[in-house]
Design a protein around this motif. Structure first.
Motif, PDB file in Angstrom:
ATOM      1  N   ARG A  71     -22.147 -22.375 -10.002  1.00  0.00           N
ATOM      2  CA  ARG A  71     -22.583 -20.970 -10.455  1.00  0.00           C
ATOM      3  C   ARG A  71     -21.462 -19.808 -10.047  1.00  0.00           C
ATOM      4  N   ILE A  72     -21.045 -19.606  -8.707  1.00  0.00           N
ATOM      5  CA  ILE A  72     -19.983 -19.057  -8.260  1.00  0.00           C
ATOM      6  C   ILE A  72     -18.679 -19.231  -8.720  1.00  0.00           C
ATOM      7  N   LYS A  73     -18.245 -20.426  -9.062  1.00  0.00           N
ATOM      8  CA  LYS A  73     -17.039 -20.574  -9.858  1.00  0.00           C
ATOM      9  C   LYS A  73     -17.120 -20.387 -11.234  1.00  0.00           C
ATOM     10  N   GLU A  74     -18.375 -20.636 -12.031  1.00  0.00           N
ATOM     11  CA  GLU A  74     -18.288 -20.115 -13.249  1.00  0.00           C
ATOM     12  C   GLU A  74     -18.427 -18.553 -13.508  1.00  0.00           C
ATOM     13  N   PHE A  75     -19.012 -17.619 -12.536  1.00  0.00           N
ATOM     14  CA  PHE A  75     -19.019 -16.374 -12.523  1.00  0.00           C
ATOM     15  C   PHE A  75     -17.678 -15.941 -12.246  1.00  0.00           C
ATOM     16  N   LEU A  76     -17.128 -16.300 -11.451  1.00  0.00           N
ATOM     17  CA  LEU A  76     -15.494 -15.894 -11.147  1.00  0.00           C
ATOM     18  C   LEU A  76     -14.421 -16.357 -12.228  1.00  0.00           C
ATOM     19  N   GLY A  77     -14.877 -17.195 -12.796  1.00  0.00           N
ATOM     20  CA  GLY A  77     -13.912 -17.834 -14.057  1.00  0.00           C
ATOM     21  C   GLY A  77     -12.379 -18.171 -13.345  1.00  0.00           C
ATOM     22  N   ASN A  78     -11.270 -17.254 -14.047  1.00  0.00           N
ATOM     23  CA  ASN A  78     -10.229 -17.460 -13.373  1.00  0.00           C
ATOM     24  C   ASN A  78      -9.951 -17.022 -12.199  1.00  0.00           C
ATOM     25  N   TYR A  79     -10.781 -15.838 -11.669  1.00  0.00           N
ATOM     26  CA  TYR A  79     -10.654 -15.311 -10.299  1.00  0.00           C
ATOM     27  C   TYR A  79     -11.047 -16.631  -9.064  1.00  0.00           C
ATOM     28  N   PHE A  80     -11.500 -17.398  -9.531  1.00  0.00           N
ATOM     29  CA  PHE A  80     -11.958 -18.529  -8.553  1.00  0.00           C
ATOM     30  C   PHE A  80     -10.607 -18.959  -7.765  1.00  0.00           C
ATOM     31  N   LYS A  81      -9.411 -18.839  -8.377  1.00  0.00           N
ATOM     32  CA  LYS A  81      -8.318 -19.148  -7.589  1.00  0.00           C
ATOM     33  C   LYS A  81      -8.114 -18.101  -6.523  1.00  0.00           C
ATOM     34  N   TYR A  82      -8.345 -16.845  -6.753  1.00  0.00           N
ATOM     35  CA  TYR A  82      -8.321 -15.825  -5.593  1.00  0.00           C
ATOM     36  C   TYR A  82      -9.372 -16.039  -4.565  1.00  0.00           C
ATOM     37  N   SER A  88      -9.471 -19.444   2.419  1.00  0.00           N
ATOM     38  CA  SER A  88      -8.636 -19.994   3.172  1.00  0.00           C
ATOM     39  C   SER A  88      -8.333 -18.929   4.409  1.00  0.00           C
ATOM     40  N   LYS A  89      -8.148 -17.601   3.899  1.00  0.00           N
ATOM     41  CA  LYS A  89      -7.812 -16.538   4.920  1.00  0.00           C
ATOM     42  C   LYS A  89      -9.039 -16.265   5.721  1.00  0.00           C
ATOM     43  N   GLU A  90     -10.145 -16.080   5.099  1.00  0.00           N
ATOM     44  CA  GLU A  90     -11.484 -15.659   5.901  1.00  0.00           C
ATOM     45  C   GLU A  90     -11.905 -16.829   6.761  1.00  0.00           C
ATOM     46  N   LYS A  91     -12.042 -18.078   6.409  1.00  0.00           N
ATOM     47  CA  LYS A  91     -12.682 -19.153   7.074  1.00  0.00           C
ATOM     48  C   LYS A  91     -11.700 -20.097   7.619  1.00  0.00           C
ATOM     49  N   GLY A  92     -10.215 -19.716   7.490  1.00  0.00           N
ATOM     50  CA  GLY A  92      -9.264 -20.513   7.862  1.00  0.00           C
ATOM     51  C   GLY A  92      -9.242 -22.281   7.621  1.00  0.00           C
ATOM     52  N   ILE A  93      -9.814 -22.238   6.415  1.00  0.00           N
ATOM     53  CA  ILE A  93      -9.599 -23.677   5.698  1.00  0.00           C
ATOM     54  C   ILE A  93      -8.327 -23.692   4.905  1.00  0.00           C
ATOM     55  N   LEU A 113     -21.859 -21.035   1.725  1.00  0.00           N
ATOM     56  CA  LEU A 113     -21.366 -19.825   2.258  1.00  0.00           C
ATOM     57  C   LEU A 113     -22.589 -18.851   2.306  1.00  0.00           C
ATOM     58  N   ASP A 114     -22.581 -17.992   3.346  1.00  0.00           N
ATOM     59  CA  ASP A 114     -23.525 -16.957   3.312  1.00  0.00           C
ATOM     60  C   ASP A 114     -22.852 -15.525   2.918  1.00  0.00           C
ATOM     61  N   GLU A 115     -21.456 -15.559   3.048  1.00  0.00           N
ATOM     62  CA  GLU A 115     -20.635 -14.075   3.038  1.00  0.00           C
ATOM     63  C   GLU A 115     -20.601 -13.936   1.549  1.00  0.00           C
ATOM     64  N   ASP A 116     -20.323 -12.612   1.476  1.00  0.00           N
ATOM     65  CA  ASP A 116     -20.129 -11.931  -0.070  1.00  0.00           C
ATOM     66  C   ASP A 116     -18.869 -12.713  -0.680  1.00  0.00           C
ATOM     67  N   PHE A 117     -19.425 -13.426  -1.857  1.00  0.00           N
ATOM     68  CA  PHE A 117     -18.154 -14.231  -2.397  1.00  0.00           C
ATOM     69  C   PHE A 117     -17.151 -13.194  -3.080  1.00  0.00           C
ATOM     70  N   ILE A 118     -17.682 -12.042  -3.635  1.00  0.00           N
ATOM     71  CA  ILE A 118     -16.910 -10.976  -4.077  1.00  0.00           C
ATOM     72  C   ILE A 118     -15.887 -10.528  -3.185  1.00  0.00           C
ATOM     73  N   LYS A 119     -16.109 -10.289  -1.949  1.00  0.00           N
ATOM     74  CA  LYS A 119     -15.349  -9.737  -1.024  1.00  0.00           C
ATOM     75  C   LYS A 119     -14.208 -10.786  -0.533  1.00  0.00           C
ATOM     76  N   ILE A 120     -14.821 -11.992  -0.535  1.00  0.00           N
ATOM     77  CA  ILE A 120     -13.749 -13.020  -0.241  1.00  0.00           C
ATOM     78  C   ILE A 120     -12.663 -13.292  -1.490  1.00  0.00           C
ATOM     79  N   THR A 121     -13.097 -12.725  -2.671  1.00  0.00           N
ATOM     80  CA  THR A 121     -12.476 -12.899  -4.075  1.00  0.00           C
ATOM     81  C   THR A 121     -11.474 -11.753  -3.728  1.00  0.00           C
ATOM     82  N   ASP A 122     -11.775 -10.681  -3.304  1.00  0.00           N
ATOM     83  CA  ASP A 122     -10.873  -9.383  -3.279  1.00  0.00           C
ATOM     84  C   ASP A 122      -9.788  -9.647  -2.220  1.00  0.00           C
ATOM     85  N   LYS A 123     -10.127 -10.264  -1.157  1.00  0.00           N
ATOM     86  CA  LYS A 123      -9.199 -10.663  -0.022  1.00  0.00           C
ATOM     87  C   LYS A 123      -8.186 -11.305  -0.512  1.00  0.00           C
ATOM     88  N   GLY A 124      -8.468 -12.374  -1.199  1.00  0.00           N
ATOM     89  CA  GLY A 124      -7.763 -13.388  -1.785  1.00  0.00           C
ATOM     90  C   GLY A 124      -6.761 -12.848  -2.832  1.00  0.00           C
TER      91      GLY A 124
END
Length: 130
Positions: A71-82, A88-93, A113-124
């Motif tokens: 669902r998160i991937k579908e919601f983010l669409g093209n932003y999933f790459k970010y 990678s930046k937040e979790k060190g993966i 993940l419990d973190e806010d996926f929008i914030k992770i996307t913005d950081k990416g």
């Protein structure tokens, strides 16, 4: 249990279509669509029993995580790459490790993940443009 994520996750890991799952549960296609969308939150005891039978022997938490990740991937669409870059930046993966994951492994990781996926996307996104 988040039923909509369980149903979607089950369908994704088994590769079934909505029609196939509807036949398996012996319900109309619209019922499966309602379960997946969250419109049907309280199925009948009979239907709930059929769903439990389908998922018997499987880890429901993992199936739910896969559904949520999808669902998160579908919601983010093209932003999933970010999101992946931010992950990678937040979790060190390492990005290379993420790229090696099967879709199921990736959706499970994302869904847990419990973190806010929008914030992770913005950081990416910010990291990609620096």
């Amino acid at each position: 249990m988040v039923l909509k994520n369980l149903i979607l996750g089950y369908r994704k890991i088994t590769g079934k279509s909505i029609d196939e799952l509807a036949r398996e549960l012996e319900v109309p296609k619209t019922v499966v669509e309602g379960l997946e969308s969250g419109e049907i939150k309280h199925p009948t005891p009979k239907l709930l029993s059929k769903i439990k039978r389908l998922t018997r022997g499987l880890d429901e938490k993992e199936i739910e995580a896969i559904g949520r990740g999808y669902r998160i991937k579908e919601f983010l669409g093209n932003y999933f790459k970010y999101f992946l870059k931010g992950l990678s930046k937040e979790k060190g993966i390492k990005t290379s490790k993420i790229k090696e994951m099967s879709p199921t492994e990736l959706y499970k990781l994302v869904g847990k993940l419990d973190e806010d996926f929008i914030k992770i996307t913005d950081k990416g996104r910010i990291a990609s443009h620096s």
